[in-house]
Design an enzyme around this catalytic site. Structure first.
Site, mmCIF file in Angstrom:
data_model
loop_
_atom_site.group_PDB
_atom_site.id
_atom_site.type_symbol
_atom_site.label_atom_id
_atom_site.label_comp_id
_atom_site.label_asym_id
_atom_site.label_seq_id
_atom_site.Cartn_x
_atom_site.Cartn_y
_atom_site.Cartn_z
ATOM 1 N N CYS A 109 15.779 -35.344 4.072
ATOM 2 C CA CYS A 109 14.831 -35.615 5.177
ATOM 3 C C CYS A 109 15.892 -35.582 6.325
ATOM 4 O O CYS A 109 16.478 -36.864 6.786
ATOM 5 C CB CYS A 109 14.424 -37.141 5.134
ATOM 6 N N ALA A 110 16.134 -34.481 6.886
ATOM 7 C CA ALA A 110 17.486 -34.398 7.675
ATOM 8 C C ALA A 110 17.162 -34.416 9.219
ATOM 9 O O ALA A 110 18.318 -34.773 9.846
ATOM 10 C CB ALA A 110 18.201 -33.065 7.338
ATOM 11 N N ALA A 111 16.263 -34.009 9.962
ATOM 12 C CA ALA A 111 16.068 -34.069 11.323
ATOM 13 C C ALA A 111 16.121 -35.641 12.165
ATOM 14 O O ALA A 111 15.669 -36.346 11.352
ATOM 15 C CB ALA A 111 14.645 -33.482 11.774
ATOM 16 N N PRO A 112 16.838 -35.473 12.941
ATOM 17 C CA PRO A 112 17.446 -34.363 14.057
ATOM 18 C C PRO A 112 18.838 -33.846 13.524
ATOM 19 O O PRO A 112 19.370 -33.169 14.298
ATOM 20 C CB PRO A 112 17.423 -35.112 15.239
ATOM 21 N N GLY A 113 19.375 -34.558 12.339
ATOM 22 C CA GLY A 113 20.595 -34.078 11.799
ATOM 23 C C GLY A 113 21.638 -35.060 11.933
ATOM 24 O O GLY A 113 23.010 -34.504 11.826
ATOM 25 N N GLY A 114 21.753 -36.361 12.269
ATOM 26 C CA GLY A 114 22.563 -37.220 12.339
ATOM 27 C C GLY A 114 23.411 -37.347 11.125
ATOM 28 O O GLY A 114 24.633 -37.184 11.027
ATOM 29 N N LYS A 115 22.729 -37.509 9.810
ATOM 30 C CA LYS A 115 23.535 -37.681 8.742
ATOM 31 C C LYS A 115 23.840 -36.471 8.161
ATOM 32 O O LYS A 115 24.967 -36.179 7.387
ATOM 33 C CB LYS A 115 22.756 -38.657 7.714
ATOM 34 N N ASP A 177 16.987 -40.107 3.571
ATOM 35 C CA ASP A 177 17.008 -41.076 4.387
ATOM 36 C C ASP A 177 15.571 -41.159 5.083
ATOM 37 O O ASP A 177 15.194 -40.318 6.023
ATOM 38 C CB ASP A 177 17.962 -40.508 5.595
ATOM 39 N N CYS A 230 15.591 -47.151 7.877
ATOM 40 C CA CYS A 230 15.897 -47.863 9.338
ATOM 41 C C CYS A 230 15.074 -49.311 9.483
ATOM 42 O O CYS A 230 14.479 -49.155 10.355
ATOM 43 C CB CYS A 230 16.187 -47.288 10.502
#
Ligand code: SAM
Length: 451
Positions: A109-115, A177, A230
């Site tokens: 679950c990647a957007a916006p790409g922090g992790k 995430d 979060c």
């Protein structure tokens, strides 16, 4: 102070007891500002002078919030603005992966790409990161941030968790995430309070478990699954994490946290509270898959299917001068129509399997368009780590760089003609093409600074 939903307040009072007033007081303070810098793009003034975040090598707190939009280094991928607690994923990676080389990592679950940008920074030689965002409208911001980060060993995709689950036993490290009720962001984004309800919490927990069901499949035996949210909500956190344990072949992994003061252990994971750590609400739990294979059905690997058209170096001679070491360690292949892409040769073998299993992938770096042997370099190449260091460039001051990033006309008669890199503090921002009495600004329209 965000206007907290009453039922949320009751829930927090029950779980925190006498600590609740400290929690509420923390929500009244401004959220700390933090960034994580890109270890592959060392411009000047990095690392910054702020206080270091204890659980990450590259993360720092800033004294105040600058106007990131007007910092050219931000647009060049020198750093990512990321909330500090969520960088805890780095500790999970470092403490569980015996080597950062030759591994496969999935951010489901990647957007916006922090992790994803964080994980990319941790990977070593011959390692691959697959960054997925199922929601198409959010995929573009993920791709933009990955392009700016510049690492070539990433495959991005917009696939359903079911499709990724079909990559059975492929990944050494999987991060989920998950989408959640966002209670941990109420201070930073008070609007999140309006979407909160017990019904939505239950919906989120169900969605998380459905994502986790597929995530558990694609972890290699002996591999790691990290689940994070979060939120503070027990139903979504330990509740969903318990679903992983119930699958029967995952065991909880403890993380060494003595150097991370304020982290609160829960039954299955760790919780960050804003009154105990300098960061927002964040939950993380870490699991290892047992060594025997998973008894579930899973999808069979698709055989045959699409194949990639690769290019021999002698046929792309005009592309090579744009690349570090003339592209010595890269494999070149066709993307869309005339597009030429490159990925490190030592991970190329994994690409066809991903292409056959997933509906859509973008692998490695887009180098540009090759039409009738004429090469038009892409913006992604200019800001990637593949670009040749010695390529002709022009240095811009901050006001000039801002004009460039707004896609306005900038020109200097002394600039060399032809494809030229735009530099700000030695960081590549993109292409410009001086033509003699004017220059074409090739900064992508959709990424430009708009105000
Ligand atoms: N990892 C990201 C980062 O660090 O920048 C944040 C991810 S956010 C918490 C959760 C993501 O999951 C969102 O981008 C959302 O679009 C995506 N998502 C929503 N529903 C989903 C689903 N059913 N399956 C997988 N991902 C989903």
């Amino acid at each position: 102070m965000p206007e907290l939903p009453l039922e949320f307040v009751e829930q927090m009072k029950t779980s925190l007891g006498t600590d609740y007033p400290r929690f509420e007081a923390a929500l009244n303070r401004p959220a700390p500002v933090s960034i994580r810098y890109n270890p592959s793009k060392l411009a000047v003034d990095f690392p910054p002078s702020g206080e270091k975040i204890p659980w990450t090598e590259y993360g720092y707190y800033l004294q105040e919030r600058p106007k990131f939009t007007y910092d050219p280094l931000f647009h060049g991928g020198m750093y990512y603005v990321q909330e500090a607690s969520s960088m805890l994923v780095e500790a999970a990676f470092r403490q569980t992966m015996p080597s950062a080389d030759g591994i496969k990592v999935l951010d489901m679950c990647a957007a916006p790409g922090g992790k994803s940008t964080l994980l990319a920074s941790l990977l070593g030689n011959g390692s691959l990161l697959v960054a997925n965002e199922v929601i198409k409208s959010r995929y573009h911001i993920l791709r933009e941030n990955l392009s700016k980060w510049g690492w070539p060993n990433i495959v991005s995709t917009s696939s359903k968790p079911e499709s990724l689950g079909g990559l059975e036993g492929l990944f050494d490290f999987v991060l989920v995430d998950a989408p959640c009720s966002g209670e941990g962001l109420f201070r930073k984004m008070p609007a999140a309070c309006d979407h909160w309800s017990p019904e939505n919490v239950a919906l989120c927990a169900n969605r998380q478990q459905s994502i986790l069901e597929h995530a558990t499949r694609c972890v290699k035996p002996g591999g790691i699954l990290v689940f994070s949210t979060c939120t503070y909500n027990e139903l979504e956190n330990d509740g969903s994490a318990n679903f992983i344990i119930e699958r029967g072949n995952f065991g909880k992994v403890d993380i060494e946290t003595t150097h991370f003061p304020g982290l609160t252990p829960t039954r299955l994971g760790y919780q960050c509270y804003p009154h105990k750590v300098e960061g927002e609400g964040f939950y993380m739990a870490v699991f290892r898959k047992e060594n025997q294979s998973f008894p579930g059905k899973g999808k069979k690997k698709k055989k045959g299917g699409k194949s990639l058209k690769t290019f021999k170096k002698e046929n792309i001679k005009n592309v090579l001068p744009f690349l570090q070491k003339q592209g010595a360690e890269l494999t070149f292949f066709q993307g869309r129509e005339d597009e030429i892409r490159a990925i490190p040769t030592n991970i190329f073998d994994g690409v066809p399997q991903l292409m056959n299993q997933l509906p859509f992938i973008e692998a490695g770096v887009s180098l540009g368009l090759l039409k009738n042997r004429k090469f038009i370099p892409s913006h992604e190449l200019a800001i990637s780590n593949l670009i040749a260091n010695e390529f002709p460039c022009v240095q811009l001051s901050t006001p000039e760089a801002i004009k460039y990033l707004k896609r306005e006309n900038i020109h200097n008669n002394e600039w060399p003609k032809g494809w030229t890199l735009v530099h700000h503090q030695h960081l590549n921002l993109g292409w410009i093409k001086p033509l003699g009495n004017r220059s074409n600004n090739y900064y992508p329209k959709e990424w430009r600074i708009r105000n």
